[in-house]
Enzyme design. Structure first.
Site, PDB file in Angstrom:
ATOM      1  CE1 TYR A  57      -3.292  -2.823   0.101  1.00 51.97           C
ATOM      2  CE2 TYR A  57      -3.671  -2.295   2.542  1.00 51.97           C
ATOM      3  CZ  TYR A  57      -3.836  -3.056   1.661  1.00 51.97           C
ATOM      4  OH  TYR A  57      -4.909  -4.089   1.290  1.00 51.97           O
ATOM      5  CG  HIS A 131      -1.902  -8.596  -0.377  1.00 52.77           C
ATOM      6  ND1 HIS A 131      -1.300  -7.473  -0.089  1.00 52.77           N
ATOM      7  CD2 HIS A 131      -3.242  -8.540  -0.211  1.00 52.77           C
ATOM      8  CE1 HIS A 131      -2.166  -6.478  -0.135  1.00 52.77           C
ATOM      9  NE2 HIS A 131      -3.458  -7.148  -0.354  1.00 52.77           N
ATOM     10  CB  SER A 209     -14.334  -4.067  -0.252  1.00 53.02           C
ATOM     11  OG  SER A 209     -13.111  -3.573  -0.672  1.00 53.02           O
ATOM     12  N   PRO A 210     -16.253  -3.908   2.990  1.00 56.55           N
ATOM     13  CG  PRO A 210     -16.451  -3.202   5.102  1.00 56.55           C
ATOM     14  CD  PRO A 210     -15.320  -3.629   4.123  1.00 56.55           C
ATOM     15  N   GLY A 214     -17.388   1.662  -0.745  1.00 54.18           N
ATOM     16  CA  GLY A 214     -18.033   2.935  -0.375  1.00 54.18           C
ATOM     17  C   GLY A 214     -19.593   2.999  -1.017  1.00 54.18           C
ATOM     18  CB  SER A 217     -21.772   4.825   2.296  1.00 58.76           C
ATOM     19  OG  SER A 217     -21.368   5.600   1.067  1.00 58.76           O
TER      20      SER A 217
END
Length: 329
Positions: A57, A131, A209-210, A214, A217
């Protein structure tokens, strides 16, 4: 809020963790270092004790320097190191075309461990993930290598991200796995098939990534534009006009439930999985303090079995456009 046990280990974490990737990678320009460190510190003050990062990252700061996500996490948490659980990952390099190069050879793992320890300003890693599985390296070799680092005290527990049942079983037989980290949300449920396996083996499911990057939301519309080229939402199918249209029925349902419970749609999307299975630990990411607090408070929301069943019934009959591969994380 009651902490959750990581697998069969003696490690306990906040019921919602913080995915720190966005401070450096994939969501536009990196956050300025001091601001990122301050925000991560504030998340700890809110109650977060589970922080997720990875050696790959990274992003380019406006001054041309490199933003290493592990360094931000290490700097922010060094004064509370014994009070938090830090997870990081090895085995992936991001290419310019957003594909991944995979390398889980023993020599690379050793180099990665030492590099992560230095960047994180610590002498041990609480949870160390492979990963992505590397088709060139057998799971037994990876697991045996990890077991050596556990004996050395440099790793406390380990896990695997985006793992299949066969690979998990083979790796676990050599060195017990504490957690897996797979993409999981209302719009991405393909990994539910591995639930019986992790229940059998006593492994935690960490959901990245629940909120479908995004989208769940309910803060975005078909007119939303992501202006920075570094923002990989520009390439995700759920944010296209067609993807938004296919998701609209679900977004309407989320808004309806959220209004009934006087919470937000994003909180419902997180609470859904936490109430569904106790071993699921979501790690939503955000760079905004108010959103971090909102996400954390999702753990307070109770959904009944009937409410979850009704949501699942709707999900079972709806087709979404969503990213399911492993190119960008």
């Amino acid at each position: 809020m009651q902490n959750k046990q990581l697998g069969k280990s003696n490690l306990y974490v906040s019921p919602v963790g913080l995915g720190c990737m966005g401070f450096s990678h994939a969501y536009g320009k990196p956050t300025e270092k001091q601001e990122a460190v301050k925000t991560i510190k504030q998340s700890y003050d809110m109650g977060y004790t589970f922080f997720d990062t990875a050696e790959c990252y990274i992003g380019a700061n406006s001054d041309g320097t490199i933003s290493y996500n592990e360094e931000l996490v290490g700097e922010a948490l060094k004064s509370v190191r014994d009070k938090v659980i830090i997870a990081t990952k090895f085995g992936v390099k991001h290419n310019e075309d957003r594909t991944l190069s995979l390398d889980s050879s023993p020599s690379t793992i050793r180099k990665s461990v030492e590099g992560s320890l230095k960047k994180l300003k610590t002498d041990y890693i609480d949870l160390y993930y492979q990963h992505r599985t590397d088709p060139k390296i057998e799971p037994e070799i990876v697991a045996q290598t990890i077991s050596e680092f556990i004996k050395e005290g440099k790793i406390r527990t380990w896990g695997i991200s985006e793992v299949t049942e066969d690979y998990l079983r083979r790796a676990n037989a050599v060195c017990p796995v504490t957690a897996i980290q797979n993409r999981y949300s209302m719009m991405s449920r393909e990994h539910e098939k591995i639930f019986p396996v992790i229940e059998e083996l006593g492994i935690s499911f960490v959901a990245f990534s629940p909120m479908a990057n995004g989208l769940l939301s309910c803060k975005y519309t078909k007119e939303t534009k992501f202006t920075e080229k570094e923002d990989y939402r520009n390439f995700l199918p759920q944010f296209t006009k067609e993807g938004m249209e296919k998701a609209q029925e679900l977004l309407n349902l989320l808004n309806k439930i959220a209004e009934e419970k006087n919470v937000t749609a994003g909180q419902i999307s997180i609470a859904w999985m936490m109430n569904k299975k106790n071993y699921i630990i979501p790690i939503p990411g955000s760079r905004k303090i108010e959103r971090l607090q909102e996400n954390f408070n999702s753990a307070k929301i109770v959904l009944t079995e009937e409410e979850i069943k009704n949501i699942d019934t709707k999900l079972d009959t709806t087709k979404f456009l969503t990213f399911t591969g492993s190119k960008t994380k």
